[in-house]
Scaffold this motif. Structure first.
Motif, PDB file in Angstrom:
ATOM      1  N   UNK A 176     104.027  28.651 -17.650  1.00  0.00           N
ATOM      2  CA  UNK A 176     103.087  29.139 -16.634  1.00  0.00           C
ATOM      3  C   UNK A 176     103.771  30.140 -15.706  1.00  0.00           C
ATOM      4  N   UNK A 177     105.024  29.883 -15.352  1.00  0.00           N
ATOM      5  CA  UNK A 177     105.757  30.791 -14.476  1.00  0.00           C
ATOM      6  C   UNK A 177     106.052  32.116 -15.167  1.00  0.00           C
ATOM      7  N   UNK A 178     106.437  32.045 -16.446  1.00  0.00           N
ATOM      8  CA  UNK A 178     106.675  33.275 -17.205  1.00  0.00           C
ATOM      9  C   UNK A 178     105.375  34.075 -17.322  1.00  0.00           C
ATOM     10  N   UNK A 179     104.264  33.369 -17.552  1.00  0.00           N
ATOM     11  CA  UNK A 179     102.966  34.043 -17.597  1.00  0.00           C
ATOM     12  C   UNK A 179     102.664  34.721 -16.260  1.00  0.00           C
ATOM     13  N   UNK A 180     103.014  34.041 -15.162  1.00  0.00           N
ATOM     14  CA  UNK A 180     102.827  34.637 -13.841  1.00  0.00           C
ATOM     15  C   UNK A 180     103.623  35.913 -13.676  1.00  0.00           C
ATOM     16  N   UNK A 181     104.826  35.953 -14.261  1.00  0.00           N
ATOM     17  CA  UNK A 181     105.645  37.162 -14.191  1.00  0.00           C
ATOM     18  C   UNK A 181     105.003  38.295 -14.996  1.00  0.00           C
ATOM     19  N   UNK A 182     104.423  37.966 -16.135  1.00  0.00           N
ATOM     20  CA  UNK A 182     103.707  38.972 -16.930  1.00  0.00           C
ATOM     21  C   UNK A 182     102.470  39.473 -16.190  1.00  0.00           C
ATOM     22  N   UNK A 183     101.777  38.568 -15.497  1.00  0.00           N
ATOM     23  CA  UNK A 183     100.621  38.979 -14.689  1.00  0.00           C
ATOM     24  C   UNK A 183     101.073  39.941 -13.587  1.00  0.00           C
ATOM     25  N   UNK A 184     102.195  39.626 -12.948  1.00  0.00           N
ATOM     26  CA  UNK A 184     102.726  40.502 -11.905  1.00  0.00           C
ATOM     27  C   UNK A 184     103.083  41.872 -12.483  1.00  0.00           C
ATOM     28  N   UNK A 185     103.635  41.900 -13.697  1.00  0.00           N
ATOM     29  CA  UNK A 185     103.961  43.180 -14.337  1.00  0.00           C
ATOM     30  C   UNK A 185     102.699  43.984 -14.613  1.00  0.00           C
ATOM     31  N   UNK A 230     108.701  42.068 -18.891  1.00  0.00           N
ATOM     32  CA  UNK A 230     108.036  42.208 -17.589  1.00  0.00           C
ATOM     33  C   UNK A 230     108.984  42.691 -16.496  1.00  0.00           C
ATOM     34  N   UNK A 231     110.245  42.272 -16.551  1.00  0.00           N
ATOM     35  CA  UNK A 231     111.210  42.726 -15.548  1.00  0.00           C
ATOM     36  C   UNK A 231     111.399  44.239 -15.633  1.00  0.00           C
ATOM     37  N   UNK A 232     111.523  44.761 -16.863  1.00  0.00           N
ATOM     38  CA  UNK A 232     111.698  46.206 -17.046  1.00  0.00           C
ATOM     39  C   UNK A 232     110.466  46.973 -16.562  1.00  0.00           C
TER      40      UNK A 232
END
Length: 217
Positions: free
Chosen positions: A189-198, A117-119
């Protein structure tokens, strides 16, 4: 008299982004010392404390940068000091801050759950920065409501993932019994939020491209 304040706040966000990145590299540089078998327990504890302090410094820099994101817009409206330079620099400063925090998380957590997701977010932000320089994008590439939701998801996920690094660098194991520990559920949940943001990043980028193509017809 106060017209310089909004742009100064926006520029300070770029500085905070650099500080986040600096803290991340300093914390990452301590990892080999913690893994060194020749390091005594007391030395390892001292290195872990220094690493945690750098994570705390990075978190404070990121939160300070987020505050400037709110304050520069408020100051521009309050002092009627909106400028072309501020409009141009504001989204770049946002992307620098988010990009620095994502790199910090990737260096600290070292997992593909963060790398991917960061990339995606970084690639989209670089593309959008380039797109804004195109003459055909003038007046079209403006923040949408969905883009603001994307930014909110990024900020919450990044802050949530940086917080335990600053407070509890080594998560405690479950006290007993089977099942997931509550900290694992929160982290998930936070990692999932990062994937949602991606995902929202890619969607908003596609919307901007579609809008530009539509305007050229």
């Amino acid at each position: 008299m106060f017209a310089w304040i909004p742009n100064a706040l926006t520029i300070s966000r770029c500085v905070f982004a650099a500080l986040v990145l600096f803290a991340a590299f300093k914390a990452s540089g301590i990892e080999p010392l913690l893994a060194d078998a020749g390091v005594t327990g007391l030395e390892r504890q001292r290195y872990a404390t220094f690493q945690q302090l750098w994570h705390q410094f990075g978190l404070l820099a990121f939160i300070s940068g987020m505050l400037t994101d709110f304050l520069d817009g408020w100051a521009a409206r309050a002092f009627k000091a909106e400028s072309r330079f501020g409009v141009w620099l504001d989204p770049i400063a946002d992307k620098l801050l988010v990009g620095a925090a994502l790199i910090a998380l990737a260096l600290a957590l070292k997992t593909w759950l963060i790398y991917i997701p960061a990339a995606l977010i970084l690639a989209r932000d670089v593309f959008m920065t380039w797109l804004r320089t195109r003459p055909e994008a003038a007046g079209i590439v403006a923040p949408s409501r969905l883009a603001k939701w994307k930014t909110a998801a990024e900020m919450m996920a990044i802050t949530g993932l940086m917080l335990p690094l600053a407070l509890w660098p080594i998560p405690e194991a479950p006290s007993g019994g089977d099942g997931l520990h509550w900290s694992a559920l929160v982290t998930g949940a936070l990692v999932l939020g990062l994937w949602v943001a991606a995902a929202l990043s890619l969607l908003t980028g596609a919307q901007y491209v579609k809008a530009i193509k539509g305007s050229q017809r």
